[in-house]
Scaffold this motif. Structure first.
Motif, PDB file in Angstrom:
ATOM      1  N   ARG A   2      30.194-108.510  85.431  1.00 49.33           N
ATOM      2  CA  ARG A   2      28.933-109.024  84.898  1.00 49.33           C
ATOM      3  C   ARG A   2      28.918-110.543  85.076  1.00 49.33           C
ATOM      4  NH1 ARG A   2      29.896-104.683  80.994  1.00 49.33           N
ATOM      5  NH2 ARG A   2      28.185-103.227  81.275  1.00 49.33           N
ATOM      6  N   LYS A   3      28.494-110.965  86.272  1.00 54.47           N
ATOM      7  CA  LYS A   3      28.515-112.384  86.630  1.00 54.47           C
ATOM      8  C   LYS A   3      27.637-113.222  85.713  1.00 54.47           C
ATOM      9  CE  LYS A   3      31.060-113.398  90.210  1.00 54.47           C
ATOM     10  NZ  LYS A   3      32.222-114.254  90.034  1.00 54.47           N
ATOM     11  N   ASN A   4      26.463-112.699  85.306  1.00 56.73           N
ATOM     12  CA  ASN A   4      25.573-113.479  84.448  1.00 56.73           C
ATOM     13  C   ASN A   4      26.225-113.768  83.100  1.00 56.73           C
ATOM     14  OD1 ASN A   4      23.667-113.426  86.470  1.00 56.73           O
ATOM     15  ND2 ASN A   4      22.484-111.773  85.565  1.00 56.73           N
ATOM     16  N   LEU A   5      26.937-112.793  82.553  1.00 57.20           N
ATOM     17  CA  LEU A   5      27.641-112.988  81.288  1.00 57.20           C
ATOM     18  C   LEU A   5      28.759-114.011  81.471  1.00 57.20           C
ATOM     19  CD1 LEU A   5      28.251-112.374  78.351  1.00 57.20           C
ATOM     20  CD2 LEU A   5      29.485-110.319  79.100  1.00 57.20           C
ATOM     21  N   GLN A   6      29.524-113.857  82.524  1.00 54.08           N
ATOM     22  CA  GLN A   6      30.614-114.787  82.792  1.00 54.08           C
ATOM     23  C   GLN A   6      30.082-116.204  83.002  1.00 54.08           C
ATOM     24  OE1 GLN A   6      32.595-114.645  86.686  1.00 54.08           O
ATOM     25  NE2 GLN A   6      34.544-114.546  85.559  1.00 54.08           N
ATOM     26  N   THR A   7      29.008-116.330  83.760  1.00 53.20           N
ATOM     27  CA  THR A   7      28.408-117.644  84.024  1.00 53.20           C
ATOM     28  C   THR A   7      27.910-118.283  82.733  1.00 53.20           C
ATOM     29  OG1 THR A   7      27.806-116.981  86.266  1.00 53.20           O
ATOM     30  CG2 THR A   7      26.593-118.843  85.317  1.00 53.20           C
ATOM     31  N   ALA A   8      27.249-117.491  81.876  1.00 51.83           N
ATOM     32  CA  ALA A   8      26.742-118.018  80.604  1.00 51.83           C
ATOM     33  C   ALA A   8      27.891-118.483  79.716  1.00 51.83           C
ATOM     34  CB  ALA A   8      25.914-116.956  79.893  1.00 51.83           C
ATOM     35  N   ARG A   9      28.966-117.702  79.682  1.00 49.55           N
ATOM     36  CA  ARG A   9      30.134-118.066  78.863  1.00 49.55           C
ATOM     37  C   ARG A   9      30.731-119.374  79.355  1.00 49.55           C
ATOM     38  NH1 ARG A   9      35.258-117.683  80.028  1.00 49.55           N
ATOM     39  NH2 ARG A   9      35.054-116.072  81.636  1.00 49.55           N
ATOM     40  N   LYS A  10      30.918-119.484  80.663  1.00 56.17           N
ATOM     41  CA  LYS A  10      31.522-120.690  81.226  1.00 56.17           C
ATOM     42  C   LYS A  10      30.610-121.906  81.039  1.00 56.17           C
ATOM     43  CE  LYS A  10      34.626-118.508  84.519  1.00 56.17           C
ATOM     44  NZ  LYS A  10      35.003-118.370  85.937  1.00 56.17           N
ATOM     45  N   ALA A  11      29.304-121.706  81.192  1.00 55.26           N
ATOM     46  CA  ALA A  11      28.355-122.808  81.002  1.00 55.26           C
ATOM     47  C   ALA A  11      28.388-123.323  79.570  1.00 55.26           C
ATOM     48  CB  ALA A  11      26.944-122.357  81.366  1.00 55.26           C
ATOM     49  N   ALA A  12      28.709-122.422  78.626  1.00 55.40           N
ATOM     50  CA  ALA A  12      28.820-122.814  77.227  1.00 55.40           C
ATOM     51  C   ALA A  12      30.180-123.444  76.922  1.00 55.40           C
ATOM     52  CB  ALA A  12      28.597-121.600  76.324  1.00 55.40           C
ATOM     53  N   GLY A  13      31.061-123.455  77.919  1.00 57.92           N
ATOM     54  CA  GLY A  13      32.379-124.058  77.744  1.00 57.92           C
ATOM     55  C   GLY A  13      33.310-123.220  76.890  1.00 57.92           C
ATOM     56  N   PHE A  52      23.449-117.061  73.806  1.00 54.22           N
ATOM     57  CA  PHE A  52      23.147-117.705  75.082  1.00 54.22           C
ATOM     58  C   PHE A  52      21.653-117.889  75.336  1.00 54.22           C
ATOM     59  CE2 PHE A  52      27.296-115.555  76.186  1.00 54.22           C
ATOM     60  CZ  PHE A  52      28.041-116.719  76.110  1.00 54.22           C
ATOM     61  N   SER A  53      20.812-117.345  74.485  1.00 57.63           N
ATOM     62  CA  SER A  53      19.354-117.388  74.685  1.00 57.63           C
ATOM     63  C   SER A  53      18.959-116.827  76.047  1.00 57.63           C
ATOM     64  CB  SER A  53      18.820-118.812  74.522  1.00 57.63           C
ATOM     65  OG  SER A  53      19.061-119.278  73.221  1.00 57.63           O
ATOM     66  N   VAL A  54      19.635-115.761  76.419  1.00 55.44           N
ATOM     67  CA  VAL A  54      19.364-115.033  77.656  1.00 55.44           C
ATOM     68  C   VAL A  54      19.223-113.571  77.280  1.00 55.44           C
ATOM     69  CG1 VAL A  54      20.287-114.371  79.928  1.00 55.44           C
ATOM     70  CG2 VAL A  54      20.707-116.671  79.041  1.00 55.44           C
ATOM     71  N   HIS A  55      18.187-112.906  77.801  1.00 58.05           N
ATOM     72  CA  HIS A  55      17.972-111.507  77.456  1.00 58.05           C
ATOM     73  C   HIS A  55      19.200-110.686  77.826  1.00 58.05           C
ATOM     74  CE1 HIS A  55      16.219-107.505  77.274  1.00 58.05           C
ATOM     75  NE2 HIS A  55      15.215-108.050  76.580  1.00 58.05           N
ATOM     76  N   GLN A  56      19.565-109.782  76.932  1.00 58.69           N
ATOM     77  CA  GLN A  56      20.778-108.986  77.159  1.00 58.69           C
ATOM     78  C   GLN A  56      20.692-108.141  78.421  1.00 58.69           C
ATOM     79  OE1 GLN A  56      21.059-105.425  74.316  1.00 58.69           O
ATOM     80  NE2 GLN A  56      20.010-106.986  73.126  1.00 58.69           N
ATOM     81  N   ARG A  57      19.503-107.745  78.828  1.00 53.71           N
ATOM     82  CA  ARG A  57      19.358-106.976  80.068  1.00 53.71           C
ATOM     83  C   ARG A  57      19.859-107.803  81.255  1.00 53.71           C
ATOM     84  NH1 ARG A  57      13.760-104.310  80.409  1.00 53.71           N
ATOM     85  NH2 ARG A  57      14.676-103.158  78.689  1.00 53.71           N
ATOM     86  N   VAL A  58      19.598-109.099  81.227  1.00 53.11           N
ATOM     87  CA  VAL A  58      20.072-109.994  82.292  1.00 53.11           C
ATOM     88  C   VAL A  58      21.586-110.157  82.191  1.00 53.11           C
ATOM     89  CG1 VAL A  58      19.953-112.357  83.203  1.00 53.11           C
ATOM     90  CG2 VAL A  58      17.868-111.192  82.444  1.00 53.11           C
ATOM     91  N   LEU A  59      22.091-110.337  80.986  1.00 51.46           N
ATOM     92  CA  LEU A  59      23.534-110.508  80.798  1.00 51.46           C
ATOM     93  C   LEU A  59      24.313-109.260  81.215  1.00 51.46           C
ATOM     94  CD1 LEU A  59      23.589-112.290  77.322  1.00 51.46           C
ATOM     95  CD2 LEU A  59      24.077-113.329  79.550  1.00 51.46           C
ATOM     96  N   ARG A  60      23.709-108.086  81.035  1.00 56.28           N
ATOM     97  CA  ARG A  60      24.402-106.825  81.344  1.00 56.28           C
ATOM     98  C   ARG A  60      24.400-106.487  82.829  1.00 56.28           C
ATOM     99  NH1 ARG A  60      21.467-104.273  76.716  1.00 56.28           N
ATOM    100  NH2 ARG A  60      20.120-103.452  78.332  1.00 56.28           N
ATOM    101  N   GLU A  61      23.597-107.181  83.631  1.00 61.37           N
ATOM    102  CA  GLU A  61      23.531-106.860  85.057  1.00 61.37           C
ATOM    103  C   GLU A  61      24.907-106.939  85.699  1.00 61.37           C
ATOM    104  OE1 GLU A  61      20.737-109.436  87.004  1.00 61.37           O
ATOM    105  OE2 GLU A  61      19.036-108.555  85.946  1.00 61.37           O
ATOM    106  N   MET A  62      25.147-105.974  86.554  1.00 58.50           N
ATOM    107  CA  MET A  62      26.416-105.935  87.276  1.00 58.50           C
ATOM    108  C   MET A  62      26.222-106.603  88.634  1.00 58.50           C
ATOM    109  SD  MET A  62      28.446-104.279  85.233  1.00 58.50           S
ATOM    110  CE  MET A  62      29.786-103.656  86.214  1.00 58.50           C
ATOM    111  N   SER A  63      27.266-107.275  89.122  1.00 57.35           N
ATOM    112  CA  SER A  63      27.197-107.828  90.467  1.00 57.35           C
ATOM    113  C   SER A  63      27.155-106.652  91.444  1.00 57.35           C
ATOM    114  CB  SER A  63      28.379-108.753  90.741  1.00 57.35           C
ATOM    115  OG  SER A  63      29.587-108.041  90.637  1.00 57.35           O
ATOM    116  N   PRO A  64      26.547-106.815  92.599  1.00 56.17           N
ATOM    117  CA  PRO A  64      26.368-105.704  93.521  1.00 56.17           C
ATOM    118  C   PRO A  64      27.653-104.975  93.910  1.00 56.17           C
ATOM    119  CG  PRO A  64      25.064-107.570  94.228  1.00 56.17           C
ATOM    120  CD  PRO A  64      25.917-108.037  93.065  1.00 56.17           C
TER     121      PRO A  64
END
Length: 70
Positions: A2-13, A52-64
């Protein structure tokens, strides 16, 4: 993965351990959620969405690459 979740976590430090602590779950369980091995509860996704103020549907997306193997 789940790249979006990982990216959001890292962006939040935040580390995976810090995320697990914020969610009140074990590190192993959080890692499985972020990697896509397990879905996790709706309550966890609600907390992630708020954090993260990102919809969970976006956070749950799997990388291809991972989505193709499911």
């Amino acid at each position: 993965m789940r790249k979006n979740l990982q990216t959001a976590r890292k962006a939040a430090g935040l580390t995976q351990q810090e995320m697990a602590d914020k969610l009140g779950i074990g590190l192993r369980h959080y890692k499985k959620i972020e990697s896509g091995e397990t879905l996790g509860s709706i309550e966890i996704w609600d907390e992630l969405e708020d954090l993260f103020s990102v919809h969970q549907r976006v956070l749950r997306e799997m990388s291809p690459d991972k989505a193709d193997s499911l």
